[in-house]
Design a protein around this motif. Structure first.
Motif, PDB file in Angstrom:
ATOM      1  N   PRO A 225       0.785  -1.234   0.000  1.00 45.50           N
ATOM      2  CA  PRO A 225       0.000   0.000   0.000  1.00 45.50           C
ATOM      3  C   PRO A 225       0.818   1.286   0.000  1.00 45.50           C
ATOM      4  CG  PRO A 225       0.017  -0.958   2.192  1.00 45.50           C
ATOM      5  CD  PRO A 225       0.733  -1.929   1.300  1.00 45.50           C
ATOM      6  N   LEU A 226       2.135   1.184   0.131  1.00 41.49           N
ATOM      7  CA  LEU A 226       3.012   2.353   0.124  1.00 41.49           C
ATOM      8  C   LEU A 226       4.155   2.129  -0.844  1.00 41.49           C
ATOM      9  CD1 LEU A 226       3.434   3.207   3.945  1.00 41.49           C
ATOM     10  CD2 LEU A 226       1.969   4.370   2.293  1.00 41.49           C
ATOM     11  N   PRO A 227       4.736   3.193  -1.394  1.00 42.28           N
ATOM     12  CA  PRO A 227       5.919   3.023  -2.247  1.00 42.28           C
ATOM     13  C   PRO A 227       7.101   2.503  -1.446  1.00 42.28           C
ATOM     14  CG  PRO A 227       5.486   5.356  -1.829  1.00 42.28           C
ATOM     15  CD  PRO A 227       4.306   4.607  -1.307  1.00 42.28           C
ATOM     16  N   ALA A 228       8.098   1.998  -2.163  1.00 40.09           N
ATOM     17  CA  ALA A 228       9.237   1.341  -1.507  1.00 40.09           C
ATOM     18  C   ALA A 228       9.986   2.265  -0.559  1.00 40.09           C
ATOM     19  CB  ALA A 228      10.185   0.784  -2.565  1.00 40.09           C
ATOM     20  N   GLY A 229       9.955   3.547  -0.793  1.00 37.01           N
ATOM     21  CA  GLY A 229      10.686   4.466   0.061  1.00 37.01           C
ATOM     22  C   GLY A 229      10.071   4.690   1.427  1.00 37.01           C
ATOM     23  N   GLN A 230       8.816   4.276   1.620  1.00 40.13           N
ATOM     24  CA  GLN A 230       8.147   4.413   2.910  1.00 40.13           C
ATOM     25  C   GLN A 230       8.025   3.043   3.552  1.00 40.13           C
ATOM     26  OE1 GLN A 230       5.140   7.388   0.847  1.00 40.13           O
ATOM     27  NE2 GLN A 230       4.605   7.208   3.013  1.00 40.13           N
ATOM     28  N   ALA A 231       8.447   2.941   4.812  1.00 41.75           N
ATOM     29  CA  ALA A 231       8.518   1.647   5.489  1.00 41.75           C
ATOM     30  C   ALA A 231       7.130   1.033   5.666  1.00 41.75           C
ATOM     31  CB  ALA A 231       9.186   1.806   6.850  1.00 41.75           C
ATOM     32  N   LEU A 232       7.091  -0.285   5.566  1.00 39.67           N
ATOM     33  CA  LEU A 232       5.860  -1.037   5.787  1.00 39.67           C
ATOM     34  C   LEU A 232       6.169  -2.165   6.766  1.00 39.67           C
ATOM     35  CD1 LEU A 232       2.870  -1.537   4.989  1.00 39.67           C
ATOM     36  CD2 LEU A 232       3.736  -3.107   3.237  1.00 39.67           C
ATOM     37  N   ALA A 244       2.236 -13.898   4.963  1.00 40.24           N
ATOM     38  CA  ALA A 244       1.455 -12.872   4.285  1.00 40.24           C
ATOM     39  C   ALA A 244       2.178 -11.524   4.320  1.00 40.24           C
ATOM     40  CB  ALA A 244       0.073 -12.759   4.925  1.00 40.24           C
ATOM     41  N   ALA A 245       2.790 -11.200   5.453  1.00 36.36           N
ATOM     42  CA  ALA A 245       3.541  -9.951   5.575  1.00 36.36           C
ATOM     43  C   ALA A 245       4.721  -9.931   4.614  1.00 36.36           C
ATOM     44  CB  ALA A 245       4.019  -9.767   7.015  1.00 36.36           C
ATOM     45  N   GLN A 246       5.412 -11.047   4.507  1.00 40.66           N
ATOM     46  CA  GLN A 246       6.549 -11.128   3.598  1.00 40.66           C
ATOM     47  C   GLN A 246       6.086 -11.020   2.143  1.00 40.66           C
ATOM     48  OE1 GLN A 246      10.280 -13.448   4.373  1.00 40.66           O
ATOM     49  NE2 GLN A 246       9.340 -14.873   2.946  1.00 40.66           N
ATOM     50  N   ALA A 247       4.995 -11.691   1.791  1.00 40.36           N
ATOM     51  CA  ALA A 247       4.476 -11.649   0.423  1.00 40.36           C
ATOM     52  C   ALA A 247       4.012 -10.245   0.042  1.00 40.36           C
ATOM     53  CB  ALA A 247       3.332 -12.645   0.270  1.00 40.36           C
ATOM     54  N   LEU A 248       3.510  -9.491   1.015  1.00 37.16           N
ATOM     55  CA  LEU A 248       3.041  -8.144   0.752  1.00 37.16           C
ATOM     56  C   LEU A 248       4.190  -7.158   0.559  1.00 37.16           C
ATOM     57  CD1 LEU A 248       0.435  -6.438   0.517  1.00 37.16           C
ATOM     58  CD2 LEU A 248       0.601  -6.031   2.990  1.00 37.16           C
ATOM     59  N   GLY A 249       5.385  -7.557   0.972  1.00 37.60           N
ATOM     60  CA  GLY A 249       6.543  -6.676   0.841  1.00 37.60           C
ATOM     61  C   GLY A 249       6.848  -5.869   2.077  1.00 37.60           C
ATOM     62  N   CYS A 250       6.403  -6.365   3.249  1.00 34.76           N
ATOM     63  CA  CYS A 250       6.732  -5.676   4.500  1.00 34.76           C
ATOM     64  C   CYS A 250       8.241  -5.657   4.703  1.00 34.76           C
ATOM     65  CB  CYS A 250       6.061  -6.362   5.686  1.00 34.76           C
ATOM     66  SG  CYS A 250       4.282  -6.069   5.792  1.00 34.76           S
ATOM     67  N   ASP A 251       8.712  -4.568   5.284  1.00 39.55           N
ATOM     68  CA  ASP A 251      10.137  -4.430   5.565  1.00 39.55           C
ATOM     69  C   ASP A 251      10.525  -5.134   6.861  1.00 39.55           C
ATOM     70  OD1 ASP A 251      10.918  -2.560   3.344  1.00 39.55           O
ATOM     71  OD2 ASP A 251       9.339  -1.376   4.294  1.00 39.55           O
ATOM     72  N   PHE A 252       9.579  -5.240   7.781  1.00 40.85           N
ATOM     73  CA  PHE A 252       9.810  -5.983   9.016  1.00 40.85           C
ATOM     74  C   PHE A 252       8.476  -6.314   9.645  1.00 40.85           C
ATOM     75  CE2 PHE A 252       9.877  -1.522  10.307  1.00 40.85           C
ATOM     76  CZ  PHE A 252       9.136  -1.491  11.480  1.00 40.85           C
ATOM     77  N   ALA A 253       8.519  -7.149  10.666  1.00 43.93           N
ATOM     78  CA  ALA A 253       7.298  -7.548  11.373  1.00 43.93           C
ATOM     79  C   ALA A 253       7.548  -7.523  12.875  1.00 43.93           C
ATOM     80  CB  ALA A 253       6.860  -8.944  10.932  1.00 43.93           C
ATOM     81  N   VAL A 254       6.462  -7.585  13.618  1.00 43.96           N
ATOM     82  CA  VAL A 254       6.512  -7.677  15.081  1.00 43.96           C
ATOM     83  C   VAL A 254       5.734  -8.925  15.479  1.00 43.96           C
ATOM     84  CG1 VAL A 254       5.812  -6.608  17.251  1.00 43.96           C
ATOM     85  CG2 VAL A 254       6.712  -5.187  15.397  1.00 43.96           C
ATOM     86  N   VAL A 255       6.328  -9.741  16.356  1.00 47.36           N
ATOM     87  CA  VAL A 255       5.722 -11.015  16.759  1.00 47.36           C
ATOM     88  C   VAL A 255       5.675 -11.123  18.276  1.00 47.36           C
ATOM     89  CG1 VAL A 255       6.104 -13.517  16.810  1.00 47.36           C
ATOM     90  CG2 VAL A 255       6.290 -12.289  14.651  1.00 47.36           C
ATOM     91  N   GLY A 256       4.586 -11.613  18.798  1.00 45.30           N
ATOM     92  CA  GLY A 256       4.460 -11.837  20.230  1.00 45.30           C
ATOM     93  C   GLY A 256       3.021 -12.201  20.567  1.00 45.30           C
TER      94      GLY A 256
END
Length: 327
Positions: A225-232, A244-256
């Motif tokens: 939903p954002l261009p590559a220059g803005q973190a997701l 799903a987060a990786q497939a969407l192109g997220c730069d990182f995730a939070v798990v807990g």
């Protein structure tokens, strides 16, 4: 009955030259993942310490002798045919002339350009560990305080060294939150900290900052939903959400949550073993969250985490609060 995948412990090094460049080696033809770049090192043999294995591998592979230093990150990664543990160390010093003794290509890479190199899944979190913040502040909702006090606390967190912030306000009316988020984003920008807005893609785009998705929102987006220059980024709770987060192109995730928290009484955390089991399913940098603080950073890195995410442990409630990481 299927057999368990073989377990492999690989020890690798961050080898730096006098200019601060980092050495990568290219996997040769005939090996798994041939052609990809990786941090130099190799398998720990039975009876070896990790340090001895790394010294042997670097001598055999590169012709150098070294003194092994601090741990960087220990990444668990599952492959179709194996379960890998990539144990990465800094070097205190090394001696000799680096050369590819096994016919492998070498590259001395400025740290900022490491992410441009195609790498195996386990090596990608190592790059993030070297370059990105190890603490991710999630702001408390400003609904119970004044704008001035909330912004003053954010200023103190930034002054204490926080460099990645999720701006989150689920109970604050939009009419109040929009200008407050804009003021917070400006403060983060001035402090050279990365800001991500929780949940609101339109406002994140308007403010020109990153976006942090709730787990349920991952299904709402067919593309980034954002261009590559803005973190997701995204909050995830299981392997399916992480993929799903990786497939969407997220730069990182939070798990807990890794540990039990006051906000979820009676709910046990997934523990560090549970975190590592999720960590190994993707190559994303992942922050651990849930009852954690700066004192847990070493343990987080030992289980493959980029670092820790937190509200209470990183948000200074009073001006006299000790700096982030203080004893």
């Amino acid at each position: 009955m299927s057999s368990q995948p073989r377990q492999i412990h690989v020890v690798a090094a961050v080898v730096r030259d006098a200019r601060g460049r980092v050495l990568l080696t290219r996997r040769t033809e005939g090996r798994d993942l041939a052609g990809l770049w990786e941090f130099p090192g190799g398998k720990r043999e039975a009876g070896e310490t990790a340090e001895a294995a790394l010294q042997r591998e670097l001598h055999e592979e590169l012709g150098i002798d070294c003194e092994v230093g601090a741990a960087v990150i220990d990444v668990p990664q599952i492959y179709p045919d194996k379960r890998l543990r990539l144990d990465v160390r800094e070097l205190r010093q090394w001696r000799g002339s680096v050369r590819g003794r096994e016919g492998q290509a070498l590259a001395w890479v400025p740290p900022a350009k490491l992410s441009a190199y195609a790498m195996p899944p386990a090596d990608r979190p190592v790059v993030a560990a070297l370059l990105q913040p190890d603490r991710y502040l999630v702001t408390p909702d400003p609904a119970t305080t004044t704008d001035a006090d909330w912004l003053a606390a954010l200023d103190r967190a930034l002054a204490a060294g926080v460099r990645r912030v999720q701006l989150r306000a689920p109970a604050t009316p939009a009419a109040r939150w929009k200008p407050l988020a804009a003021a917070a984003a400006l403060r983060c920008r001035r402090a050279r900290a990365q800001a991500l807005l929780s949940g609101d893609a339109a406002l994140a785009a308007e403010l020109g900052i990153g976006l942090h998705l709730r787990a349920a929102q991952l299904r709402e987006h067919a593309q980034r939903p954002l261009p590559a220059g803005q973190a997701l980024a995204a909050s995830c709770h299981d392997a399916e959400e992480l993929r799903a987060a990786q497939a969407l192109g997220c730069d990182f995730a939070v798990v807990g949550a890794v540990q039990a928290t006051p906000s979820h009484p009676g709910q046990a955390g997934i523990g560090w073993d549970g975190f590592a089991a999720l960590r190994e399913t993707v190559s994303l940098p992942i922050y651990a969250i849930g009852g954690l603080g700066p004192e847990d950073l070493a343990q987080a890195r030992a289980h493959g985490a980029q670092g820790i995410a937190a509200i209470r442990a990183l948000w200074p409630a009073q001006a006299t609060t000790a700096p982030v990481g203080a004893a």
